[in-house]
Design an enzyme around this catalytic site. Structure first.
Site, PDB file in Angstrom:
ATOM      1  N   GLU A 192       0.817  -1.205   0.000  1.00  0.00           N
ATOM      2  CA  GLU A 192       0.000   0.000   0.000  1.00  0.00           C
ATOM      3  C   GLU A 192       0.857   1.264   0.000  1.00  0.00           C
ATOM      4  O   GLU A 192       0.545   2.248  -0.682  1.00  0.00           O
ATOM      5  CB  GLU A 192      -0.927   0.021   1.225  1.00  0.00           C
ATOM      6  CG  GLU A 192      -1.970  -1.072   1.235  1.00  0.00           C
ATOM      7  CD  GLU A 192      -1.524  -2.305   2.009  1.00  0.00           C
ATOM      8  OE1 GLU A 192      -2.374  -2.973   2.603  1.00  0.00           O
ATOM      9  OE2 GLU A 192      -0.308  -2.590   2.005  1.00  0.00           O
TER      10      GLU A 192
ATOM     11  N   ARG B  66       1.260   4.115  -3.061  1.00  0.00           N
ATOM     12  CA  ARG B  66       1.047   5.547  -2.828  1.00  0.00           C
ATOM     13  C   ARG B  66       2.290   6.351  -3.207  1.00  0.00           C
ATOM     14  O   ARG B  66       2.190   7.449  -3.769  1.00  0.00           O
ATOM     15  CB  ARG B  66       0.687   5.765  -1.360  1.00  0.00           C
ATOM     16  CG  ARG B  66       0.325   7.206  -1.021  1.00  0.00           C
ATOM     17  CD  ARG B  66       1.424   7.870  -0.215  1.00  0.00           C
ATOM     18  NE  ARG B  66       1.049   9.174   0.307  1.00  0.00           N
ATOM     19  CZ  ARG B  66       1.752   9.843   1.194  1.00  0.00           C
ATOM     20  NH1 ARG B  66       2.853   9.301   1.701  1.00  0.00           N
ATOM     21  NH2 ARG B  66       1.382  11.053   1.593  1.00  0.00           N
ATOM     22  N   ARG B  67       3.475   5.820  -2.910  1.00  0.00           N
ATOM     23  CA  ARG B  67       4.707   6.507  -3.276  1.00  0.00           C
ATOM     24  C   ARG B  67       4.820   6.618  -4.800  1.00  0.00           C
ATOM     25  O   ARG B  67       5.205   7.668  -5.342  1.00  0.00           O
ATOM     26  CB  ARG B  67       5.897   5.740  -2.697  1.00  0.00           C
ATOM     27  CG  ARG B  67       7.225   6.474  -2.787  1.00  0.00           C
ATOM     28  CD  ARG B  67       8.350   5.626  -2.197  1.00  0.00           C
ATOM     29  NE  ARG B  67       8.137   5.375  -0.783  1.00  0.00           N
ATOM     30  CZ  ARG B  67       8.196   4.178  -0.218  1.00  0.00           C
ATOM     31  NH1 ARG B  67       8.436   3.109  -0.964  1.00  0.00           N
ATOM     32  NH2 ARG B  67       8.015   4.035   1.080  1.00  0.00           N
TER      33      ARG B  67
ATOM     34  N   CYS C 288      -0.613   0.063   7.908  1.00  0.00           N
ATOM     35  CA  CYS C 288      -1.255   0.569   6.695  1.00  0.00           C
ATOM     36  C   CYS C 288      -2.652   1.097   6.992  1.00  0.00           C
ATOM     37  O   CYS C 288      -3.124   2.023   6.320  1.00  0.00           O
ATOM     38  CB  CYS C 288      -1.312  -0.532   5.639  1.00  0.00           C
ATOM     39  SG  CYS C 288       0.313  -0.932   4.937  1.00  0.00           S
TER      40      CYS C 288
ATOM     41  N   ARG D  16      -4.858   8.443   7.630  1.00  0.00           N
ATOM     42  CA  ARG D  16      -4.206   9.751   7.513  1.00  0.00           C
ATOM     43  C   ARG D  16      -4.389  10.325   6.112  1.00  0.00           C
ATOM     44  O   ARG D  16      -4.694  11.507   5.944  1.00  0.00           O
ATOM     45  CB  ARG D  16      -2.719   9.608   7.840  1.00  0.00           C
ATOM     46  CG  ARG D  16      -1.986  10.935   7.939  1.00  0.00           C
ATOM     47  CD  ARG D  16      -0.535  10.725   8.312  1.00  0.00           C
ATOM     48  NE  ARG D  16       0.230  10.167   7.212  1.00  0.00           N
ATOM     49  CZ  ARG D  16       1.492   9.736   7.314  1.00  0.00           C
ATOM     50  NH1 ARG D  16       2.101   9.770   8.492  1.00  0.00           N
ATOM     51  NH2 ARG D  16       2.120   9.255   6.280  1.00  0.00           N
TER      52      ARG D  16
END
Length: 468
Positions: A89, A93-94, A294, A300
């Site tokens: 995950e 996202r990166r 995660c 967040r």
């Protein structure tokens, strides 16, 4: 607009055709996890006249990641030349941030195919209104979302636990919960216990429920022990997630540990083993980690956006996920909603543009081919132990070097000499942190989130900065 199975199928096909063999699990011996971000675009059908034209939906994978590992605290480096967290995950996202960065370059060059258009404020950009992003993960996120009730009618997919464990429930994060004499028996995939695992419709023979433990995906847990006395308050959080009339006898476990300062899990056998809603760090073998679970990171991102602090210098609004889709695995809709949105629902007074999103959460019925369950079913009575893949793959829809394969936080195959070269390439790290801190609206939103949500779970909220 789209279904969960369509999103899962698209991601699985992309994994099979666009990602190389390098970095993927070794057949019949290793498993991994998959995550991706899918761009969904509404395209007007110009063949129809009128203002209310029907629309077509196009879907495209724009970032993808695989991986199950994160480094221990002792291996973290101030030089910034190592990846702390390589769970699928986080890598997806990166890679998504790389994609956003490239799209901003296109926008600045006035390219029409960019996903961004000029915002109302000069020099800032915003997402085109016909686009949205869907996050896919082949397994429930580690941490709070993986604490799922186990019902009475579900067979227990592990060996009976010894009475010694009931008296001493403190265990390590490697899933080694059975008594030594039972461990080998539990690992025997041909044993009667394994064959009696409860099967879900549509899952190949031999693929059953597994619990989240240890690395990111699942592992064995002890079944409930009859006669354990659980208070009404202890059972309230898990019974509320069960179908009406069903009896909760246990919970699927997560290997993610409560952050220092938390009240912590009770460790009691059965349904009261975990305390839900807490911040957790990812499990490690021996060396504890400082990487948040995660579940916590997705929560967040649902408030601060997926773009991070640096890109907020160029964006008018955060980039939020519209939906989260989970592949075939042990799953609870209530647990997912609690972990991703429920824990932050009372956060208020955020800066303009930031807010707690009502993200859509769905599950697909399609199983990932390299998941632990699928690989275990294929290998049948194969020799050796099934282990998580040590490599992680990062892919982004960018023209230059879209693919990276890493292991232990470094590019795969990096030597000690190569690590020194990496250190030499990491320049002006202080300037990087200064730019992040200068994203005032983002940092203000992050401060509000820590104080109003995360801070309520940590005795000293100022300590949260050490967890990433």
């Amino acid at each position: 607009m789209w279904t969960a199975d369509e999103i899962a199928r698209l991601c699985y096909e992309h994994y099979g055709t666009r990602l190389p063999k390098k970095g993927k699990p070794e057949p019949n011996r290793e498993w991994t996890l998959l995550a991706a971000v899918v761009k969904v675009q509404l395209v007007a059908d110009r063949a129809c006249g009128g203002s209310n034209r029907p629309t077509q939906v196009t879907k495209e994978v724009v970032s993808m990641g695989t991986g199950t590992k994160c480094i221990g605290q002792s291996k973290m480096r101030k030089s910034g030349d190592i990846l702390n967290d390589s769970h699928a995950e986080v890598i997806a996202r990166r890679s998504f941030q790389r994609y956003l960065h490239y799209q901003l370059h296109l926008a600045a060059a006035l390219k029409e195919d960019s996903i961004f258009v000029p915002g109302t404020q000069r020099g800032l950009w915003k997402l085109r209104p016909d686009l949205l992003f869907v996050f896919f993960s082949s397994h429930t996120p580690c941490g709070d979302a993986s604490i799922i009730p186990m019902l009475e009618f579900e067979d227990q997919p592990c060996c009976p636990v010894s009475r010694d464990w009931a008296n001493n429930p403190s265990v390590e994060a490697d899933g080694n919960l059975e008594a030594p004499e039972n461990k080998k028996k539990c690992e025997d995939l041909g044993s009667p216990v394994t064959k009696k695992m409860r099967l879900e419709p549509g899952i190949p023979d031999g693929v059953g429920h597994h619990q989240s433990f240890g690395n990111q995906e699942s592992g064995p847990i002890p079944p409930s022990i009859s006669g354990s006395n659980l208070t009404t308050q202890e059972l309230a959080t898990v019974t509320g997630m069960a179908p009406s009339g069903a009896k909760v006898v246990d919970v699927y476990r997560t290997g993610a540990k409560c952050v220092p300062g938390e009240a912590g899990d009770s460790g009691k056998p059965g349904a009261a083993y975990h305390q839900v809603g807490l911040l957790r760090v990812k499990p490690g073998r021996g060396d504890r980690t400082c990487s948040m679970s995660c579940s916590d990171k997705l929560a967040r991102w649902n408030v601060l956006g997926c773009q991070g602090a640096l890109l907020m210098h160029l964006l008018e609004k955060p980039i939020y996920l519209s939906a989260v889709v989970i592949g075939r695995c042990p799953y609870s809709q209530e647990a997912m909603q609690r972990a991703l949105t429920g824990r932050c629902q009372n956060v208020s007074a955020l800066p303009k543009g930031f807010g707690v999103q009502e993200v859509k959460i769905q599950q697909s019925g399609l199983l990932f081919e390299h998941s632990r369950c699928a690989v275990q079913a294929k290998r049948a009575d194969g020799p050796g132990r099934l282990v998580p893949c040590g490599a992680a793959i990062s892919w982004s829809a960018v023209p230059e070097q879209p693919l990276d394969v890493t292991a232990n936080g470094f590019p795969q195959g990096t030597t000690k000499k190569g690590i020194r070269c990496l250190q030499a390439r990491v320049q002006k790290l202080e300037t990087y942190h200064e730019y992040k801190e200068a994203a005032s609206a983002y940092q203000e939103a992050w401060s509000v989130l820590r104080k109003q949500a995360f801070g309520s779970w940590i005795r000293n909220p100022s300590d949260y900065h050490q967890f990433k």
